[in-house]
Enzyme design. Structure first.
Site, PDB file in Angstrom:
ATOM      1  N   GLU A 143       0.697  -1.192  -0.235  1.00  0.00           N
ATOM      2  CA  GLU A 143      -0.008  -0.135  -0.052  1.00  0.00           C
ATOM      3  C   GLU A 143       0.931   1.296  -0.033  1.00  0.00           C
ATOM      4  OE1 GLU A 143       0.660   1.563   2.956  1.00  0.00           O
ATOM      5  OE2 GLU A 143       1.775  -0.211   3.542  1.00  0.00           O
ATOM      6  N   GLY A 283       6.325   0.269   3.880  1.00  0.00           N
ATOM      7  CA  GLY A 283       5.082  -0.146   3.390  1.00  0.00           C
ATOM      8  C   GLY A 283       5.412  -0.477   1.780  1.00  0.00           C
ATOM      9  N   GLU A 284       4.368  -0.352   0.737  1.00  0.00           N
ATOM     10  CA  GLU A 284       4.596  -0.629  -0.409  1.00  0.00           C
ATOM     11  C   GLU A 284       4.744  -2.115  -0.759  1.00  0.00           C
ATOM     12  OE1 GLU A 284       8.269   1.067  -2.204  1.00  0.00           O
ATOM     13  OE2 GLU A 284       7.661   3.256  -1.562  1.00  0.00           O
ATOM     14  N   GLY A 285       4.545  -2.788   0.285  1.00  0.00           N
ATOM     15  CA  GLY A 285       4.529  -4.402   0.217  1.00  0.00           C
ATOM     16  C   GLY A 285       6.203  -4.486   0.275  1.00  0.00           C
TER      17      GLY A 285
END
Lengths: 316, 316
Positions: A143, A283-285
């Site tokens: 995300e 974040g961002e995976g």
């Protein structure tokens, strides 16, 4: 999970050319993965990373070190290949899809009432559901959303209890005054939104990108696609699903322990032990994508190694 | 290490599209790697894994759950591609070389005197030195040798002090009686071999594969090739080098924490914090090869990400 596949995979594991248990957690995750794929010796050849991006009305309360415009700017960065997750997906051979959810229409400020209407949360769940490639053999959901550690902190407190201060951290890097303000915002959000059901908490305190992750995780379950959970925000979203139905995350493994302080409590709340602990808080995976390397390695060993009999090696 | 490259790499790291420090330890290892390669934004494209195999006279004392023949059998397994390390090297794009050191001529039983003569240890050091590919850009040194956790335990106790029991573990899986016997053997080895210099300890209590790892780690230093250390046995060998000259392992990172109990003490003794902790205790370079995925990912991010200016993203 397929108990026959699990049993066949365990038999195979016991015959591989290594002392019993010598590959530690790689053995556990290989068996877990085999059970969800329904195969004794599966390979990982089509990992999918999906990033969902959303904007949060609560940023009006000054909860982030970065301006809200950064969500859209980072979506461009993902699309142009310049972010950390692009490099990680490439390193581990994963496809990468980016879904920006109504960035020009932030959720409502949850200190004043629910972040989303029912129609809005359903639309975001559907975006997530539809984003999953049915041919993927492992899924990472990531995300981007300025303000979303505030949302995740409120979800953690709502679902698992405890004070707002126990759940609120520095996110992308607020200072002490910013942390105090963010904690107050989480408290106000909890006060302004009654109801502690999983999906109601998601709607009232979450955001579109969190709901989309929930939709994708649920879709993966129906497609026998194991999921690697990322950090604080991903796990907050996932916890809404687990709260709604116990066992709903059995097809998920925790990729890493984030440096965002309350992630450990959230992992304990969903009963997951992280594979990695490297101080990431991006974040961002990204943490889950890093753990994809571990999962690929585990299956490469499980499905590629010779047995004692095949290799002519004496057993203990 | 190249301080200019380090400084340029740190400047670059501060401009990448992420909050400061958000990639945690990936940032640290990227800067460390850049400093040893002498480049601000290096790539990893030629990792080399080398496995050294040796036999140990001390196996006559019944210290292992597996017979000594397994060393040679596993060398065949490495050569045929069937072992865990073959799958791990393939997963992370590393070349794999195997060197069997005089397997038909085990070291002497160290409970009765030195395991190796000076000529023997020098020959093994040279084998290790010569095994390193000058074009490699990161090195993993692994080992195979039935009996070598006994050797590593004796080295740990000799170099770092403490009782034999504190350093002796179950290795490939001895039972309680086996562990008591193994501890006695380590005690006898320490009593039979005076002298606590690094290279003397290596000669008297080590084995050919341990000496070869020392040679390879030293050679890598001269070629600006960063090294990922593996588990208990690799770190015992490396500790001999560090004891001989403080700072000799500055070009090395610890790949993982092994489940072999005394590894943690050994890592503390050489001042290294492991990247992974997944309960592995296989040797073969397996834990270090797994950490190669993390190091590749770290450099992919460091050298591949866009800066705030390049991506048009607002800084905090």
């Amino acid at each position: 999970a397929d108990q026959n596949a699990l049993s066949e995979a365990a038999d195979r594991n016991g015959q591989l050319t290594k002392p019993p248990g010598a590959l530690g957690r790689l053995e556990d995750v290989a068996l877990w993965y085999a059970s969800w794929r329904g195969e004794a010796a599966p390979q990982i050849s089509a990992p999918q990373v999906i990033i969902f991006a959303g904007n949060h009305g609560v940023t009006a309360q000054g909860v982030s070190a970065f301006p809200a415009e950064v969500t859209a700017q980072m979506v461009m960065n993902f699309e142009h290949g310049g972010a950390a997750i692009n490099q990680l997906a490439k390193t581990f051979g994963a496809s990468l899809n980016v879904h920006a959810l109504d960035l020009d229409r932030p959720t409502a400020d949850f200190t004043e009432g629910p972040a989303m209407t029912e129609a809005e949360v359903v639309a975001a769940l559907q975006t997530g559901w539809n984003a999953v490639d049915a041919n993927a053999d492992v899924l990472v959901t990531g995300e981007m959303g300025i303000g979303n550690t505030t949302s995740a902190a409120a979800i953690g407190a709502a679902l698992l209890g405890g004070a707002a201060a126990d759940w609120t951290g520095r996110g992308t890097g607020v200072d002490d005054a910013g942390l105090a303000n963010k904690t107050r915002v989480v408290e106000q959000g909890l006060a302004a939104n009654a109801g502690r059901d999983g999906l109601e908490v998601l709607r009232k305190l979450g955001g579109r990108e969190l709901a989309a992750m929930v939709g994708a995780i649920a879709r993966a379950r129906f497609g026998q696609i194991p999921v690697i959970l990322d950090g604080f925000i991903c796990c907050a979203a996932a916890a809404c699903l687990e709260k709604e139905e116990a066992g709903a995350l059995d097809h998920c493994v925790a990729g890493h322990l984030s440096a965002e302080g309350a992630h450990e409590k959230l992992l304990a709340g969903i009963g997951k032990e992280p594979l990695l602990s490297l101080g990431l808080r991006l974040g961002e995976g990204s943490g889950a994508a890093l753990a994809l390397g571990v999962l690929k390695a585990a299956l490469a060993c499980h499905s590629g190694m010779a047995t004692f009999a095949e290799a002519g090696v004496s057993d203990a």
